[in-house]
Design a protein around this motif. Sequence first.
Motif: not given
Length: 394
Positions: A230-241
Motif C-alpha cells: 500500500x502506498x500513500x503518496x497522493x501521487x497517482x503517477x508514482x503509484x502507476x509507475x
Amino acid sequence: MALALHLPTPAGALAAYQLRGTSPARPVAAIRFDRIAYSAAHVVADPLAAVDPWIQCAVDWDATIAYRRHLWSLGLGVAEAMDTAQRGMGLDWPTSLELIRRSLDAARDVPGALVACGCGTDHLSPEAAHSLDDVIRAYEEQMAAIERLGGRLIVMASRALARVAKSPTDYEKVYQRILSQARQPVILHWLGDMFDPALAGYWGTKDIDAAMDTALGIIAAHADKVDGIKISLLDKDKEIAMRRRLSPGVRMYTGDDFNYAELIAGDGHGTATTHGRSDALLGIFDAIAPAASAALGELAQGNVEKFHAILGPTVPLSRHIFAAPTRFYKTGVVFMAWLNGHQRHFTMVGGQQSARSLVHFAELFRLADAANLLEQPELAVRRMKTLLALHGVD
C-alpha cells in the motif's frame, strides 16, 4: 424538519444552505468484488471515561466493533489498527493489540470477513531507538503478538527506523529479517511524509524514484512473503509507475485518497506480468463505505460508467478531508461517522476532534451532501446544528 441551515464560509460569514436530499447509493447484495478492498477503520472514543484525552486512550469497544461489522456487511475488508485508527496519534500499542484481538474475534462470526492488522514499532519511541536491532526487535514483538492471535500483518512504516537508518541498505536489512519470519504473505505500507512528517526520507532517501527502487528490490527479493504494498503518496503517477514494476502476483493497494477512483478502475495497461489496476486499502473508505461498496459492485459487473458515477463525486470530499495538514484527516472520517449516526458523539481519542476548524467541517458537510453520502439527512442537519451551536453559531 427542514433540510436547511446556515453554514460558515471561508470569509467568516454565514450562508444559507439547502440540502440536495439525494438518496445515497445502495450496494447490491451478494455481488463479489473483483478488487480486494480494505477500509482502514476508525476507533470510537469513550466520552464517559475519566481520562485525560491528550495522554490517555479510552475506546468504546462496542461501538468500535459495531462499525467493523458495518464495513464487513458492505463487503469491505478491515485494515485494523492503522493510522486511520489514530495509531501513533492517540492509540497506543497495548490498546491497538486489544483492538486487533477484538476485531479478529468478531470477524470469526462473519463469513468471508477480511482483516489485516497493523504491525509497527510504535511502542518504541524514535528517541529510544539506537540501532537497527532495536527496530527489528520492536517489529518482532508486534509480529509475534499479532500472529499469536491469528492475524495477518500489514507491516507499517516505522518512525524509529526512519530515525536510525543511514542508507537503503539498512532498510533492506530490517525488512529482510521481518519478511523472512512472517507466517503468511504480508502487506507492506509506504506512508508518505504528508501523512506523518517523521517518515520523511523513508527507504533511505528523499528521492521518491530512488526510494521506489529500494522498495521494489525488497519486494522482488521476498515476493513469496509479500501479498502487496500500500502506498500513500497522493501521487497517482508514482503509484502507476510502481505497480507496473511489481513482481507478478504482488498487489498494489492504493492508499491515494486523492485519486483512488481512477487508480482502482485501472489504466488498461495490465498484462500477464504487469499490473494495470490497483486494489484498495483506504482511509476514505471508512467515510464513504456504502458508496465504495456500491461502486465496486458495479465495477465487478463491468459497469465502469456507473462505478465512476458513484465514486467520482466522493473524490472532492476525500480531497477536502485529506487536505494539508493531511495527518488530521482522521477528524473528518470520525465526523462523517457521527453525521451518519454510526456513533452517538463527536469526540475522539487524543482529543483530535479539535484538529479541524468549523469552516472545514461546514465545507465537509456541503461536499458530503453533494456526494450523496448523508445517510440520514435529518439527523445530519440536527448534528451539524449542534456543532454550530457549540461554536456560538445559533
